[in-house]
Write an enzyme that holds these catalytic residues in place. Structure first.
Site, PDB file in Angstrom:
ATOM      1  CE1 TYR A  95      -3.889   2.214   0.394  1.00  0.00           C
ATOM      2  CE2 TYR A  95      -2.622   3.268   2.140  1.00  0.00           C
ATOM      3  CZ  TYR A  95      -3.703   3.264   1.284  1.00  0.00           C
ATOM      4  OH  TYR A  95      -4.598   4.324   1.281  1.00  0.00           O
TER       5      TYR A  95
HETATM    6  N1  LIG Z   1      -9.927   5.936   4.289  1.00  0.00           N
HETATM    7  C1  LIG Z   1      -8.658   6.182   4.569  1.00  0.00           C
HETATM    8  O1  LIG Z   1      -8.231   6.116   5.701  1.00  0.00           O
HETATM    9  C2  LIG Z   1      -7.714   6.592   3.469  1.00  0.00           C
HETATM   10  C3  LIG Z   1      -6.536   7.254   3.826  1.00  0.00           C
HETATM   11  C4  LIG Z   1      -5.650   7.636   2.812  1.00  0.00           C
HETATM   12  C5  LIG Z   1      -5.945   7.360   1.504  1.00  0.00           C
HETATM   13  N2  LIG Z   1      -7.093   6.693   1.193  1.00  0.00           N
HETATM   14  C6  LIG Z   1      -7.340   6.416  -0.219  1.00  0.00           C
HETATM   15  O2  LIG Z   1      -8.543   7.041  -0.606  1.00  0.00           O
HETATM   16  C7  LIG Z   1      -9.167   6.312  -1.640  1.00  0.00           C
HETATM   17  C8  LIG Z   1     -10.611   6.030  -1.261  1.00  0.00           C
HETATM   18  O3  LIG Z   1     -10.634   5.258  -0.089  1.00  0.00           O
HETATM   19  P1  LIG Z   1     -11.931   5.112   0.801  1.00  0.00           P
HETATM   20  O4  LIG Z   1     -11.488   5.225   2.205  1.00  0.00           O
HETATM   21  O5  LIG Z   1     -13.003   5.970   0.287  1.00  0.00           O
HETATM   22  O6  LIG Z   1     -12.251   3.569   0.528  1.00  0.00           O
HETATM   23  P2  LIG Z   1     -13.642   2.818   0.271  1.00  0.00           P
HETATM   24  O7  LIG Z   1     -13.317   1.373   0.375  1.00  0.00           O
HETATM   25  O8  LIG Z   1     -14.712   3.403   1.115  1.00  0.00           O
HETATM   26  O9  LIG Z   1     -13.966   3.206  -1.258  1.00  0.00           O
HETATM   27  C9  LIG Z   1     -13.162   2.766  -2.305  1.00  0.00           C
HETATM   28  C10 LIG Z   1     -14.033   2.489  -3.508  1.00  0.00           C
HETATM   29  O10 LIG Z   1     -13.183   2.063  -4.579  1.00  0.00           O
HETATM   30  C11 LIG Z   1     -13.828   1.001  -5.260  1.00  0.00           C
HETATM   31  N3  LIG Z   1     -12.839   0.172  -5.933  1.00  0.00           N
HETATM   32  C12 LIG Z   1     -11.884  -0.603  -5.377  1.00  0.00           C
HETATM   33  N4  LIG Z   1     -11.200  -1.241  -6.322  1.00  0.00           N
HETATM   34  C13 LIG Z   1     -11.720  -0.855  -7.514  1.00  0.00           C
HETATM   35  C14 LIG Z   1     -11.446  -1.187  -8.867  1.00  0.00           C
HETATM   36  N5  LIG Z   1     -10.492  -2.068  -9.191  1.00  0.00           N
HETATM   37  N6  LIG Z   1     -12.177  -0.608  -9.847  1.00  0.00           N
HETATM   38  C15 LIG Z   1     -13.163   0.269  -9.533  1.00  0.00           C
HETATM   39  N7  LIG Z   1     -13.486   0.602  -8.268  1.00  0.00           N
HETATM   40  C16 LIG Z   1     -12.770   0.039  -7.274  1.00  0.00           C
HETATM   41  C17 LIG Z   1     -14.575   0.231  -4.175  1.00  0.00           C
HETATM   42  O11 LIG Z   1     -15.620  -0.554  -4.710  1.00  0.00           O
HETATM   43  C18 LIG Z   1     -15.047   1.354  -3.270  1.00  0.00           C
HETATM   44  O12 LIG Z   1     -16.354   1.770  -3.597  1.00  0.00           O
HETATM   45  C19 LIG Z   1      -8.336   5.049  -1.830  1.00  0.00           C
HETATM   46  O13 LIG Z   1      -7.463   5.230  -2.922  1.00  0.00           O
HETATM   47  C20 LIG Z   1      -7.551   4.958  -0.532  1.00  0.00           C
HETATM   48  O14 LIG Z   1      -6.334   4.271  -0.689  1.00  0.00           O
HETATM   49  C21 LIG Z   1      -7.985   6.315   2.141  1.00  0.00           C
END
Ligand SMILES: NC(=O)c1ccc[n+]([C@@H]2O[C@H](COP(=O)([O-])OP(=O)(O)OC[C@H]3O[C@@H](n4cnc5c(N)ncnc54)[C@H](O)[C@@H]3O)[C@@H](O)[C@H]2O)c1
Length: 248
Positions: free
Chosen positions: A155
């Protein structure tokens, strides 16, 4: 809430069915944009569309499949018009494990979605932005990409790659009215955390000087400005959203 003007803009938000992507899409709609949500979760896309209103479009697509991404882009343009805003939020965390025990298929899956998928989507959308000499792109990286979280090598590496891609593409497109930036959030309470253990989540919370998780609306507020016309100068840059955790 500050008013951001996105009137007349059309945004693609990948991973927009929930979490950070959904919060950003919601803010864009409130700001006057039309939004096409891309996600692989068809059921959640339907719920998100209902919440955002009939004008919101959805496309079921796996961003790690580059042919599917190209078709999704064609469909998005045909149905909703040319795309002026792109937010790449689709991503996965994968399991926590030491590098020497890290499952190789998980390593590949995380790189395939977080890095390759983000590349495929940018690659599909950028040519239209160049033709029209306008675009605002935000890639969602993570503080893990700057600092590295232990037991999250895949990650952390994937998010460092997203930062590098953003800096490269931003410089490439700097001669156009196209801004390419990324954000590096600390932990927000979304369903992505279901992939992690409570100990790992507590480790991440303990690293945030603010002493709390990021609210998805706080991320949406920053991104709404980043994708607006007013962000006419800053590009190839990384915006910190880590509650004080990141020191550079
Ligand atoms: N939540 C956190 O703590 C956090 C912190 C830093 C960065 N992020 C990043 O933010 C972004 C969003 O995260 P989130 O917390 O909203 O997660 P989440 O799991 O709530 O949402 C992610 C979405 O991406 C979709 N997804 C995953 N793989 C996919 C694919 N191959 N094709 C199409 N859609 C796909 C999932 O179905 C989901 O709806 C991610 O890139 C994550 O790495 C999240």
């Amino acid at each position: 809430m500050n008013r951001i003007d996105l009137e007349g803009q059309h945004a693609i938000v990948t991973g927009g069915a929930q979490g950070l992507g959904f919060a950003m899409a919601e803010r864009f709609v409130q700001s006057g944009a039309s939004v096409t949500l891309w996600d692989m979760n068809a059921e959640l896309l339907e719920t998100a569309k209902e919440a955002l209103g009939a004008a919101t479009r959805t496309v079921v697509v796996d961003i790690s499949d580059h042919e599917a991404v190209a078709s999704a882009h064609e469909k998005t343009q045909a149905d909703g018009g040319s795309v002026s805003i792109l937010v790449n939020s689709a991503g996965i965390a994968g399991p926590a494990a030491p590098l020497d025990a890290y499952d190789i298929s998980w390593w590949k899956k995380i790189i395939d979605i977080n890095v390759n998928g983000t590349f495929y989507v940018n690659r599909a959308v950028v040519p239209g932005m160049k033709e029209r000499n306008y675009g605002r792109i935000v890639n969602i990286a993570s503080v893990a990409g700057k600092e590295g979280n232990p037991n999250a090598s895949a990650y952390s590496a994937s998010k460092a790659a997203v930062i590098g891609l953003t800096k490269s593409l931003g410089k490439e497109l700097a001669g156009y009215d196209i801004a390419v930036n990324c954000i590096t959030p600390a932990t927000a309470q979304t369903r992505i955390l279901e992939q992690l253990t409570p100990e790992f989540i507590e480790y991440m919370r303990s690293k945030i000087p603010r002493g709390r998780f990021l609210e998805v609306e706080e991320a949406a507020a920053m991104v709404a400005w980043l994708v607006s016309k007013e962000n006419s100068f800053t590009t190839a840059s990384t915006f910190d959203l880590s509650g004080g955790r990141a020191t550079y």
